[in-house]
Design a protein around this motif. Structure first.
Motif, PDB file in Angstrom:
ATOM      1  N   GLY A  52       0.807  -1.185  -0.057  1.00 22.84           N
ATOM      2  CA  GLY A  52       0.023  -0.041   0.081  1.00 22.84           C
ATOM      3  C   GLY A  52       0.892   1.389  -0.128  1.00 22.84           C
ATOM      4  O   GLY A  52       0.478   2.225  -0.813  1.00 22.84           O
ATOM      5  N   ILE A 109      -4.680   1.205  -4.254  1.00 27.75           N
ATOM      6  CA  ILE A 109      -5.089   1.371  -2.875  1.00 27.75           C
ATOM      7  C   ILE A 109      -6.439   1.501  -2.724  1.00 27.75           C
ATOM      8  O   ILE A 109      -6.746   0.614  -1.696  1.00 27.75           O
ATOM      9  CB  ILE A 109      -4.626   2.938  -2.491  1.00 27.75           C
ATOM     10  CG1 ILE A 109      -3.069   3.075  -2.410  1.00 27.75           C
ATOM     11  CG2 ILE A 109      -5.094   3.251  -1.314  1.00 27.75           C
ATOM     12  CD1 ILE A 109      -2.456   4.613  -2.536  1.00 27.75           C
ATOM     13  N   LEU A 125      -7.195  -2.069  -1.769  1.00 32.52           N
ATOM     14  CA  LEU A 125      -6.960  -2.534  -0.356  1.00 32.52           C
ATOM     15  C   LEU A 125      -7.973  -2.005   0.587  1.00 32.52           C
ATOM     16  O   LEU A 125      -8.208  -2.587   1.797  1.00 32.52           O
ATOM     17  CB  LEU A 125      -5.424  -1.859  -0.053  1.00 32.52           C
ATOM     18  CG  LEU A 125      -4.357  -2.295  -0.688  1.00 32.52           C
ATOM     19  CD1 LEU A 125      -3.187  -1.640  -0.315  1.00 32.52           C
ATOM     20  CD2 LEU A 125      -3.999  -3.821  -0.619  1.00 32.52           C
ATOM     21  N   ARG A 174      -8.356  -6.525   3.866  1.00 35.38           N
ATOM     22  CA  ARG A 174      -8.861  -5.360   3.465  1.00 35.38           C
ATOM     23  C   ARG A 174      -8.729  -4.406   4.696  1.00 35.38           C
ATOM     24  O   ARG A 174      -8.939  -5.038   5.811  1.00 35.38           O
ATOM     25  CB  ARG A 174     -10.208  -5.205   2.834  1.00 35.38           C
ATOM     26  CG  ARG A 174     -10.466  -6.399   1.697  1.00 35.38           C
ATOM     27  CD  ARG A 174     -10.506  -6.084   0.199  1.00 35.38           C
ATOM     28  NE  ARG A 174     -11.005  -4.845  -0.386  1.00 35.38           N
ATOM     29  CZ  ARG A 174     -12.098  -4.518  -0.819  1.00 35.38           C
ATOM     30  NH1 ARG A 174     -13.071  -5.651  -0.980  1.00 35.38           N
ATOM     31  NH2 ARG A 174     -12.424  -3.340  -1.315  1.00 35.38           N
TER      32      ARG A 174
END
Length: 142
Positions: A25, A37, A40, A123
């Protein structure tokens, strides 16, 4: 950075997957890869930035979180950097110690912060960013 580390006994040890997730990230952030990103971030992500400055607040959706990141780049003329120098994580939580740097209006922000993460099913569901010197950080962005 390698996924393989050596324990104090000399045996190879794999990095926890959530450490890899966080490192990836920050690498994507450095490249400006907001699509990576976004992948994520959980749909119910919350990013909390305590304080009273113009960037402080609670960002409650992936789009709001990404908007914060874009704003950091815009306000700093693209000079903002967040470089982790230590990343730790387990199944549910992660922490990154981060060196931050930016230039704006002839001023320089050169500080440290701690990013705290809650992670669910691979996540990020929550981020809390805590600046080492909150007052200097707020003054820089104001």
């Amino acid at each position: 950075m390698s996924d393989m580390y050596v324990s104090t006994l000399g045996a190879p040890v794999l990095e926890h997957p959530n450490v890899t997730l966080l490192r990836d990230g920050y690498t994507a952030f450095a490249k400006g890869d907001m699509g990576f990103i976004r992948g994520l971030l959980a749909d119910d992500v919350v990013h909390r930035v305590p304080g009273h400055g113009p960037l402080c607040g609670v960002y409650r959706t992936p789009e709001e979180v990404l908007g914060l990141y874009v704003r950091l780049f815009e306000l700093s003329g693209g000079t903002f950097r967040a470089e982790p120098y230590a990343v730790m994580a387990c199944e549910e939580y992660g922490t990154a110690l981060v060196h931050t740097y930016a230039e704006r209006r002839g001023r320089v922000l050169d500080g440290r912060s701690v990013d705290l993460f809650h992670i669910r099913d691979g996540r990020i569901t929550e981020i809390r960013t805590l600046a080492e010197d909150q007052y200097a950080d707020e003054a820089f962005w104001s």
